[in-house]
Motif scaffolding. Structure first.
Motif, PDB file in Angstrom:
ATOM      1  N   ILE A 199      71.945 -67.154  19.657  1.00 35.32           N
ATOM      2  CA  ILE A 199      71.565 -67.522  18.600  1.00 35.32           C
ATOM      3  C   ILE A 199      70.627 -65.753  18.519  1.00 35.32           C
ATOM      4  N   ILE A 207      78.300 -59.377  13.800  1.00 30.60           N
ATOM      5  CA  ILE A 207      77.702 -60.896  13.420  1.00 30.60           C
ATOM      6  C   ILE A 207      78.607 -61.837  13.913  1.00 30.60           C
ATOM      7  N   TRP A 208      79.907 -61.807  13.524  1.00 26.76           N
ATOM      8  CA  TRP A 208      81.434 -62.441  13.555  1.00 26.76           C
ATOM      9  C   TRP A 208      81.401 -63.021  14.817  1.00 26.76           C
TER      10      TRP A 208
HETATM   11  C1  HEM Z   1      76.036 -72.655  15.652  1.00 27.88           C
HETATM   12  C2  HEM Z   1      75.048 -72.077  15.251  1.00 27.88           C
HETATM   13  C3  HEM Z   1      74.984 -70.567  14.846  1.00 27.88           C
HETATM   14  C4  HEM Z   1      73.542 -70.496  13.698  1.00 27.88           C
HETATM   15  C5  HEM Z   1      72.534 -70.531  14.760  1.00 27.88           C
HETATM   16  C6  HEM Z   1      73.796 -69.122  12.504  1.00 27.88           C
HETATM   17  C7  HEM Z   1      72.892 -68.794  12.352  1.00 27.88           C
HETATM   18  C8  HEM Z   1      72.814 -67.805  11.481  1.00 27.88           C
HETATM   19  C9  HEM Z   1      72.019 -66.987  10.065  1.00 27.88           C
HETATM   20  C10 HEM Z   1      70.080 -67.766   9.909  1.00 27.88           C
HETATM   21  C11 HEM Z   1      73.559 -66.637   9.270  1.00 27.88           C
HETATM   22  C12 HEM Z   1      72.484 -65.741   8.030  1.00 27.88           C
HETATM   23  C13 HEM Z   1      72.211 -66.668   6.589  1.00 27.88           C
HETATM   24  C14 HEM Z   1      73.535 -67.343   6.336  1.00 27.88           C
HETATM   25  O1  HEM Z   1      74.619 -66.401   6.679  1.00 27.88           O
HETATM   26  O2  HEM Z   1      73.695 -68.145   6.390  1.00 27.88           O
HETATM   27  C15 HEM Z   1      74.171 -66.558  10.007  1.00 27.88           C
HETATM   28  C16 HEM Z   1      74.791 -65.790   9.636  1.00 27.88           C
HETATM   29  C17 HEM Z   1      76.904 -65.642   9.502  1.00 27.88           C
HETATM   30  N1  HEM Z   1      76.946 -65.920  10.252  1.00 27.88           N
HETATM   31 FE1  HEM Z   1      76.361 -67.148  11.853  1.00 27.88          FE
HETATM   32  N2  HEM Z   1      75.260 -69.438  13.355  1.00 27.88           N
HETATM   33  C18 HEM Z   1      75.871 -69.843  14.053  1.00 27.88           C
HETATM   34  C19 HEM Z   1      76.957 -69.744  13.942  1.00 27.88           C
HETATM   35  C20 HEM Z   1      78.150 -68.778  13.513  1.00 27.88           C
HETATM   36  C21 HEM Z   1      79.883 -69.016  13.867  1.00 27.88           C
HETATM   37  C22 HEM Z   1      80.514 -69.821  14.660  1.00 27.88           C
HETATM   38  C23 HEM Z   1      79.951 -68.160  12.870  1.00 27.88           C
HETATM   39  C24 HEM Z   1      81.959 -67.101  12.793  1.00 27.88           C
HETATM   40  C25 HEM Z   1      82.708 -67.607  13.436  1.00 27.88           C
HETATM   41  C26 HEM Z   1      79.020 -67.436  12.695  1.00 27.88           C
HETATM   42  C27 HEM Z   1      79.710 -66.045  11.197  1.00 27.88           C
HETATM   43  C28 HEM Z   1      77.993 -65.586  10.758  1.00 27.88           C
HETATM   44  C29 HEM Z   1      78.438 -64.383   9.852  1.00 27.88           C
HETATM   45  C30 HEM Z   1      79.441 -63.942   9.616  1.00 27.88           C
HETATM   46  C31 HEM Z   1      77.105 -64.495   9.195  1.00 27.88           C
HETATM   47  C32 HEM Z   1      77.344 -63.371   7.868  1.00 27.88           C
HETATM   48  C33 HEM Z   1      76.963 -64.647   6.609  1.00 27.88           C
HETATM   49  C34 HEM Z   1      76.580 -63.355   5.401  1.00 27.88           C
HETATM   50  O3  HEM Z   1      77.021 -62.215   6.106  1.00 27.88           O
HETATM   51  O4  HEM Z   1      76.763 -63.405   3.895  1.00 27.88           O
HETATM   52  N3  HEM Z   1      77.841 -67.736  12.960  1.00 27.88           N
HETATM   53  N4  HEM Z   1      74.871 -67.052  10.600  1.00 27.88           N
END
Ligand code: HEM
Length: 411
Positions: A209, A127-128
């Motif tokens: 995404i 995910i990261w």
């Molecule tokens: C820019 C577009 C991005 C989109 C559309 C996106 C979308 C999402 C969504 C929908 C989730 C699940 C809900 C939430 O925890 O907010 C999520 C989780 C996560 N995202 Fe992103 N994300 C993006 C960028 C990133 C970036 C830049 C990182 C860091 C490097 C990242 C790391 C994570 C992680 C670690 C989770 C898991 C959170 C958890 O398990 O609690 N994402 N992302």
């Protein structure tokens, strides 16, 4: 051949399910995609990012109808045609500009939420990594978009950033010319960045995404305490009607309704900025057409690149380049530098909590210093010290998380 119900009405739910598995898809992605109850509004940032990307796509398509990727026409097509001649062209431009700036604020909040709660560990590494892929893709998208109005800052920021590829004392000048398609930014440069901005990078972002969502599905999102949840047991409780006892809620409609609420608040702020405060997303220097013979007194990137720009700036070319390159990739390595397997929030991790806040404040300081001209020695010194600190933060993280791991084994 599978059995099809001959009485099912065309396009009814049953008819579609037999052909496309829509009910299975709906279960996997919505009604039986389980979300822990113990999360706060920061977990809505992912959906806010998805929605903002949607808005950037739609507004970009409207701008694309009038934009002209030609160094003689680009500036006027944006600043005259779109802003004054096309009905509501100004609105689409403000939405696109504000969206491009705000999306980075939300990305940073989303990233630091992940760091605070340790959401990159134990099964969540992909995910990261896919998230970091999105960060890099969004950065490339923002940079290539900034070239398009062909103003002074488009031209000169483009010149400075592409110069990075001259490779310091390696003097790999052929590489810069290859990237630009010319000795200096010109027509070939503008049209290739146009292609990247409207086609190749958006395609990569959409793919990333989908990948990011895919990597979320099996490990599920983390929660505020980092508790390991037996999702099957919790889901069974929910389905059996024991909703209070269950630790999870279904994504749709229960969690989604919360997401939509946070998104509503976000969009009030977003459109307030679009209508009343769009200036912060538009650099005044970029309202002068590009001129290769007139270097602006102070060249700086947009606010979201300032921290890494300030890591580059105080040093000689080679050292600055190495530091800058490290700054670009180091966040990718976070799941592997952090040695402690413990998934708990930072406020329960002693030294890690200090590390977290020092990193955040350091990056804010770097951002502030990156905006100032390099002429003031005090600010230049603060910038240099903050850049060194950023570099040291990663070995320090390795050491404190090793200690954490040892303490845990001992306990
Ligand atoms: C820019 C577009 C991005 C989109 C559309 C996106 C979308 C999402 C969504 C929908 C989730 C699940 C809900 C939430 O925890 O907010 C999520 C989780 C996560 N995202 Fe992103 N994300 C993006 C960028 C990133 C970036 C830049 C990182 C860091 C490097 C990242 C790391 C994570 C992680 C670690 C989770 C898991 C959170 C958890 O398990 O609690 N994402 N992302």
């Amino acid at each position: 051949m599978a059995h099809f119900d001959e009485n099912a009405k065309p396009f009814s739910n049953k008819w579609m399910d037999e052909r496309l598995g829509v009910n299975t898809l709906n279960k996997v992605l919505n009604t039986e995609y389980w979300i822990p109850k113990d999360i706060n509004f920061l977990w809505a940032m992912g959906m806010i990012l998805t929605a903002t990307f949607g808005i950037l796509l739609v507004s970009g398509i409207f701008l694309l109808m009038y934009y002209k990727p030609d160094t003689n026409l680009a500036f006027d097509s944006v600043n005259y045609t779109i802003m004054s001649e096309v009905g509501y062209g100004w609105l689409w431009r403000h939405i696109h500009g504000v969206g491009a700036s705000i999306v980075f604020l939300i990305i940073y909040i989303h990233m630091f939420t992940g760091i605070y709660y340790g959401s990159y560990k134990k099964g969540r590494e992909l995910i990261w990594l896919s998230g970091m892929g999105l960060f890099v893709a969004f950065s490339a998208e923002a940079f290539s978009g900034y070239m398009l109005p062909w103003g002074q800052m488009s031209y000169w920021a483009g010149m400075v950033i592409t110069n990075l590829f001259s490779g310091g004392s390696l003097e790999a000048y052929g590489l810069v010319e290859w990237i630009r398609g010319d000795y200096v930014p010109g027509d070939a440069y503008l049209t290739r960045f146009f292609m990247l901005h409207v086609l190749l990078i958006p395609l990569a972002i959409i793919g990333l995404i989908v990948l990011h969502f895919g990597t979320l599905r099996l490990p599920h999102v983390n929660n505020q305490e980092g508790a390991e949840i037996d999702f099957k047991e919790a889901a069974d409780l929910w389905k059996a009607g024991k909703r209070k006892e269950s630790k999870v809620i279904p994504f749709s409609p229960v969690f989604l309704s919360k997401d939509v609420f946070v998104m509503g608040v976000y969009f009030i702020l977003f459109f307030y900025l679009v209508f009343y405060n769009f200036d912060f997303a538009m650099d005044p220097v970029n309202f002068d057409p590009a001129d290769g013979l007139k270097t602006p007194a102070h060249i700086y990137p947009e606010w979201y690149f300032l921290w890494s720009y300030e890591i580059l700036r105080p040093f000689s070319k080679d050292m600055g380049l190495i530091f800058f390159a490290v700054a670009q990739v180091i966040f990718f390595l976070l799941p592997f530098i952090d040695r402690s397997p413990n998934v708990v929030p930072a406020h329960k991790r002693g030294l890690f909590q200090i590390w977290f806040w020092v990193l955040l404040i350091d990056m804010i300081t770097l951002t502030a210093m990156g905006k100032l001209p390099p002429t003031d020695p005090t600010f230049a010194l603060i910038g240099e010290v903050s850049a060194w600190l950023f570099m040291f933060m990663w070995p320090i993280l390795f050491i404190i998380t090793m200690l954490e791991k040892k303490l845990e084994k001992g306990a």
